[in-house]
Scaffold this active site. Structure first.
Site, PDB file in Angstrom:
ATOM      1  N   HIS A 192       0.823  -1.179  -0.147  1.00 40.78           N
ATOM      2  CA  HIS A 192      -0.346   0.274   0.143  1.00 40.78           C
ATOM      3  C   HIS A 192       1.218   0.743  -0.283  1.00 40.78           C
ATOM      4  O   HIS A 192       1.764   1.046   0.340  1.00 40.78           O
ATOM      5  CB  HIS A 192      -0.625   0.164   1.432  1.00 40.78           C
ATOM      6  CG  HIS A 192      -1.810  -1.511   1.155  1.00 40.78           C
ATOM      7  ND1 HIS A 192      -3.140  -0.795   0.255  1.00 40.78           N
ATOM      8  CD2 HIS A 192      -2.315  -1.960   2.075  1.00 40.78           C
ATOM      9  CE1 HIS A 192      -4.057  -1.812   0.442  1.00 40.78           C
ATOM     10  NE2 HIS A 192      -3.458  -2.411   1.296  1.00 40.78           N
ATOM     11  N   CYS A 199      -0.409   2.504  -4.694  1.00 38.70           N
ATOM     12  CA  CYS A 199      -1.258   3.782  -4.630  1.00 38.70           C
ATOM     13  C   CYS A 199      -0.338   4.878  -3.869  1.00 38.70           C
ATOM     14  O   CYS A 199       0.483   5.186  -3.761  1.00 38.70           O
ATOM     15  CB  CYS A 199      -2.119   3.509  -3.696  1.00 38.70           C
ATOM     16  SG  CYS A 199      -4.419   2.092  -3.509  1.00 38.70           S
TER      17      CYS A 199
END
Length: 292
Positions: free
Chosen positions: A130, A172
């Site tokens: 992430h 991300c």
């Protein structure tokens, strides 16, 4: 013994496909402008014939501590496996580290940066996790990506000076979504030394450009970016240089993938990777493909 040319060698021909290197440079001296031959005109591609290709380090974070509020990244193991097989076939020594804390990621890369890489051609690092704008998550917290990549700067990692350092980042970078838009258009030995910027010879390939989230991982297929990267390396590695291959990756991700969701706000969204290159000369992908 370190390569006296800092990782470069002489190419046999000079074509329009070469890097932006002039055979002459302008020298301003005493108010006079002189056109002189450049001593770097013969440097057209990185030297890739060291005894070892180099290291490929893959950080594969799937399960996160509840305190991070980050969900499980189903499908990331397939990404890690694809990358392992691809770079193993290119001749790299590949190490995969799963579910690493921030201190683990930093500590492992710091140790690698302090090794002697004189007999290695390049370095590859894949970060699968992430992320936020400029940050990457360990399983316990996040840390600035710059803290990791700066370990390999020329003033800190001397034996990688003048050699390509490639970072592939599947994470991300924000929370906005891209709805898309319709379109109708389909070397020779030398004892001479010279100075280069400490940030030279890095390449960062992000799965998405800034402020957008990466696509949800598919448990069956992995991420769009890693699928495309591995496929393009296999298809075009013998004919294109690395930046051209990454442009093909951008094309594949942008045109061939689109999100499908029962939630309208996440349905039919698009994505395009982002390549940031500080490579100072051409990275011949064909030199990386000897075993494919």
């Amino acid at each position: 013994m370190a390569d006296p040319q800092n990782g470069t060698h002489k190419a046999q021909d000079n074509t329009d496909a070469g890097p932006f290197v002039s055979s002459h440079h302008v020298n301003v001296k005493g108010g006079m402008i002189k056109d002189q031959p450049s001593k770097f005109a013969h440097h057209f591609s990185y030297k890739m014939d060291y005894p070892k290709m180099g290291l490929c380090i893959i950080f594969n974070n799937k399960n996160f501590h509840p305190s991070t509020r980050m969900g499980m990244r189903n499908g990331t193991d397939l990404d890690a496996s694809r990358l392992y097989n691809t770079f193993k076939s290119l001749g790299y020594k590949v190490d995969v580290y799963n579910d690493q804390k921030c201190a683990d990621i930093y500590g492992r890369l710091k140790k690698v940066s302090e090794d002697d890489h004189s007999n290695r051609s390049s370095f590859v690092c894949a970060l699968l996790s992430h992320g936020e704008d400029g940050k990457l998550y360990g399983v316990d917290d996040c840390l600035p990506i710059k803290n990791l990549t700066s370990l390999f700067r020329g003033d800190r990692c001397k034996t990688f000076v003048g050699k390509p350092k490639l970072f592939f980042i599947q994470a991300c970078r924000g929370t906005d979504l891209d709805p898309g838009v319709e379109t109708d258009s389909g070397g020779e030995s030398s004892e001479e030394t010279y100075r280069i910027p400490v940030e030279a010879d890095f390449l960062y390939a992000y799965s998405i450009y800034i402020v957008l989230p990466c696509n949800p991982l598919c448990p069956l297929n992995g991420s769009w970016f890693i699928q495309s990267l591995c496929e393009m390396l296999k298809l075009h590695g013998r004919s294109l240089e690395l930046v051209q291959i990454l442009t093909c990756v951008n094309h594949m991700v942008a045109l061939e993938f689109e999100s499908c969701s029962n939630h309208i706000e996440f349905h039919a969204k698009k994505q395009i990777p982002c390549v940031v290159s500080m490579l100072s000369i051409r990275q011949e992908a064909s030199a990386m493909i000897g075993m494919l």
